[in-house]
Design an enzyme around this catalytic site. Structure first.
Site, PDB file in Angstrom:
ATOM      1  N   HIS A 163      -8.576   1.237  -3.688  1.00  0.00           N
ATOM      2  CA  HIS A 163      -9.482   1.083  -2.538  1.00  0.00           C
ATOM      3  C   HIS A 163     -10.126   2.430  -2.252  1.00  0.00           C
ATOM      4  CE1 HIS A 163      -9.589   0.242   2.114  1.00  0.00           C
ATOM      5  NE2 HIS A 163     -10.799   0.346   1.595  1.00  0.00           N
ATOM      6  N   MET A 201     -12.158   4.791  -0.213  1.00  0.00           N
ATOM      7  CA  MET A 201     -12.736   5.042   1.106  1.00  0.00           C
ATOM      8  C   MET A 201     -13.464   6.391   1.016  1.00  0.00           C
ATOM      9  SD  MET A 201      -9.555   3.636   3.339  1.00  0.00           S
ATOM     10  CE  MET A 201      -8.430   3.703   1.935  1.00  0.00           C
ATOM     11  N   MET A 226     -11.557  -5.306   6.166  1.00  0.00           N
ATOM     12  CA  MET A 226     -10.664  -4.348   6.815  1.00  0.00           C
ATOM     13  C   MET A 226     -10.283  -4.885   8.192  1.00  0.00           C
ATOM     14  SD  MET A 226      -9.997  -1.972   4.748  1.00  0.00           S
ATOM     15  CE  MET A 226      -9.101  -0.919   5.881  1.00  0.00           C
ATOM     16  N   ASP A 279      -4.807   3.692  -1.756  1.00  0.00           N
ATOM     17  CA  ASP A 279      -5.841   4.106  -0.790  1.00  0.00           C
ATOM     18  C   ASP A 279      -6.337   5.504  -1.096  1.00  0.00           C
ATOM     19  OD1 ASP A 279      -3.983   2.315   1.559  1.00  0.00           O
ATOM     20  OD2 ASP A 279      -6.043   1.881   1.021  1.00  0.00           O
ATOM     21  N   MET A 288      -8.822   8.462  -0.113  1.00  0.00           N
ATOM     22  CA  MET A 288      -9.550   8.896   1.095  1.00  0.00           C
ATOM     23  C   MET A 288     -10.110  10.307   0.889  1.00  0.00           C
ATOM     24  SD  MET A 288      -6.869   7.615   3.966  1.00  0.00           S
ATOM     25  CE  MET A 288      -6.348   5.897   4.019  1.00  0.00           C
ATOM     26  N   ASP A 348      -6.558  -5.924   5.027  1.00  0.00           N
ATOM     27  CA  ASP A 348      -5.917  -4.627   4.863  1.00  0.00           C
ATOM     28  C   ASP A 348      -5.852  -3.879   6.190  1.00  0.00           C
ATOM     29  OD1 ASP A 348      -6.945  -1.722   2.837  1.00  0.00           O
ATOM     30  OD2 ASP A 348      -5.109  -2.165   3.942  1.00  0.00           O
ATOM     31  N   SER A 374       0.849  -1.201   0.000  1.00  0.00           N
ATOM     32  CA  SER A 374       0.000   0.000   0.000  1.00  0.00           C
ATOM     33  C   SER A 374       0.883   1.249   0.000  1.00  0.00           C
ATOM     34  CB  SER A 374      -0.890   0.006   1.251  1.00  0.00           C
ATOM     35  OG  SER A 374      -1.525   1.267   1.379  1.00  0.00           O
ATOM     36  N   HIS A 426      -1.505  -1.467  -3.982  1.00  0.00           N
ATOM     37  CA  HIS A 426      -2.749  -1.053  -3.328  1.00  0.00           C
ATOM     38  C   HIS A 426      -2.757   0.459  -3.195  1.00  0.00           C
ATOM     39  CE1 HIS A 426      -6.256  -1.832  -0.715  1.00  0.00           C
ATOM     40  NE2 HIS A 426      -5.804  -0.882   0.054  1.00  0.00           N
TER      41      HIS A 426
END
Ligand code: DX5
Ligand code: ZN
Length: 224
Positions: A70, A72, A141, A38, A40, A179, A11, A36
């Site tokens: 991913h 979020m 998660m 992330d 956000m 994760d 990540s 990965h």
């Protein structure tokens, strides 16, 4: 028991955000097949990270690596096209926010991406039951999302076992991913619970040898 080859997905959240291209290079040099990413929004999770332009620039650096994006986000349905166009291979959305989950999963597939569905630690596996025939990946998660370096929540192991059982009983093809707080001490229990895809940020980028860590995780998984 998973039907899938084990994968470690570093990540880049744990990398240096002034030069995420270097984090990509470190991952590729270590032998990573997946990366990965992330994303956000500061609403669904209390942190901000980066957006589609960063993903597109990382894709320009490497055409092959599997980009595991991913989201979020409080409203992921509004951002699917942008992350698909940026070069994502998988787009994972969370089950918790209030939006058209099944419609968004269908759009992800129509855009040529694999479909992931993520559950926070406090969300029961049953919340994903209506969607498990329509996904390529389930993300359990193992920390409350928003930041790297948080401690693994052991209560999530039971949820992994449930998804592994449902996958076997119904002969479903999805990958089972975890994760947050994944390292040499927490990964074995996840792999025994049926996990086949491990996300690691802190443990990977802080490892004295990311390559040795990756081989241990993927090789370890192979021995489960
Ligand atoms: C947390 C993110 C994780 C994080 C990895 O919200 O979704 O992917 O970057 O966490 P660590 O650093 O614990 O592996
Ligand atoms: Zn993540």
């Amino acid at each position: 028991m998973s039907p899938h080859r084990p994968i470690l997905a570093p990540s880049v959240l744990a990398g240096n955000h002034a030069s995420l291209g270097k984090a990509l290079e470190t991952a590729v040099a270590a032998g990573a097949q997946w990366l990965h990413l992330d994303i956000m929004d500061g609403h669904f999770v209390p942190n901000l990270s980066f957006g589609p332009q960063t993903v597109a620039d990382l894709r320009k650096l490497n055409a092959e690596i599997f980009l595991d994006t991913h989201l979020m986000l409080a409203n992921p349905d509004k951002h699917i096209e942008a992350f698909a166009a940026a070069g994502s291979n998988n787009i994972t959305i969370h089950v918790e926010p209030n939006y058209d989950v099944i419609g968004t999963l269908e759009r992800i597939a129509q855009l040529g991406c694999q479909r992931g569905l993520a559950l926070n630690p406090g969300t029961p596996a049953e919340a994903a039951l209506p969607f498990i025939e329509s996904v390529d990946l389930i993300l359990v998660m193992t920390v409350w999302p928003g930041f790297g370096g948080r401690n693994f929540i052991t209560e999530t192991l039971e949820k992994m076992r449930i998804f592994d059982l449902w996958r076997t009983e119904r002969n479903l093809p999805f990958r089972l991913e975890v994760d947050g707080g994944i390292d040499a001490s927490t990964a074995p229990a996840c792999l025994s619970a049926g996990v086949d895809t491990l996300v690691a940020g802190t443990a990977f980028f802080k490892a004295s040898s990311p390559q040795v860590f990756l081989r241990q995780m993927e090789g370890e998984a192979g021995r489960q």
